[in-house]
Design an enzyme around this catalytic site. Structure first.
Site, PDB file in Angstrom:
ATOM      1  CB  ILE A 152      14.876  45.920 103.140  1.00 14.02           C
ATOM      2  CG1 ILE A 152      15.977  46.755 103.340  1.00 14.02           C
ATOM      3  CG2 ILE A 152      13.909  46.076 102.012  1.00 14.02           C
ATOM      4  CD1 ILE A 152      17.231  46.584 102.402  1.00 14.02           C
TER       5      ILE A 152
ATOM      6  CG  HIS B  22      14.482  57.506 105.646  1.00  9.41           C
ATOM      7  ND1 HIS B  22      15.792  58.126 105.313  1.00  9.41           N
ATOM      8  CD2 HIS B  22      14.338  56.853 106.607  1.00  9.41           C
ATOM      9  CE1 HIS B  22      16.419  57.595 106.267  1.00  9.41           C
ATOM     10  NE2 HIS B  22      15.977  56.668 107.014  1.00  9.41           N
TER      11      HIS B  22
ATOM     12  CD  GLN C  69      19.646  61.493 107.148  1.00  8.63           C
ATOM     13  OE1 GLN C  69      20.017  62.474 107.715  1.00  8.63           O
ATOM     14  NE2 GLN C  69      18.934  61.520 105.975  1.00  8.63           N
TER      15      GLN C  69
END
Length: 142
Positions: A31, A100, A94
């Site tokens: 996003i 991820h 992170q």
């Protein structure tokens, strides 16, 4: 993990633009993309960092990232290359503490990249660093 946004996405209770949904991994659009087409690949089983990541989950994440990178290059999107990036820990950048893998499509001049000054240590320093890492590899995980 009740407060993990990626666990909520995996559970289907938070929205995501899903690219790939497999038994052990989920890939969805970032996003806050660095470039158009930037997406994330996450293991469905929660792991806050690499030390907690099950080896099979790690393999599944990187294999999915490899396949998605190949698909990106074959897609209609204007892509000249792909970066795979995984940050492990605050100092590495992170921000969400669920492992991820970023899959970042690249084009010339897109402005994305690593910003650092490469060092030129001598062989003695490199050998000492290699020794320290080798020694740590013999320590059992956990």
């Amino acid at each position: 993990m009740n407060d993990c946004i990626f666990c909520a996405i995996v559970a289907g209770v938070a929205p995501a633009s899903v690219v790939l949904d497999e038994p052990d991994v989920l890939a969805f659009m970032d996003i806050r993309p660095f470039t158009p087409g930037h997406l994330l690949v996450v293991p469905k089983r929660h792991a806050s960092g690499l030390a907690q990541l099950e080896p099979d989950d790690g393999s599944a994440v990187f294999d999915a990232g490899r396949r998605i990178a190949t698909a990106l290059r074959a897609s209609s999107l204007p892509i000249d290359g792909v970066n795979l990036m995984l940050a492990d820990g605050v100092a590495a950048g992170q921000e969400v503490f669920h492992v991820h893998l970023h899959v970042v499509p690249r084009t010339g001049g897109d402005g994305f990249g690593m910003r650092a000054r490469p060092q030129s240590p001598n062989r003695t320093v490199l050998d000492g660093t290699a020794d320290a890492i080798r020694s740590a590899l013999t320590v059992p995980e956990g």
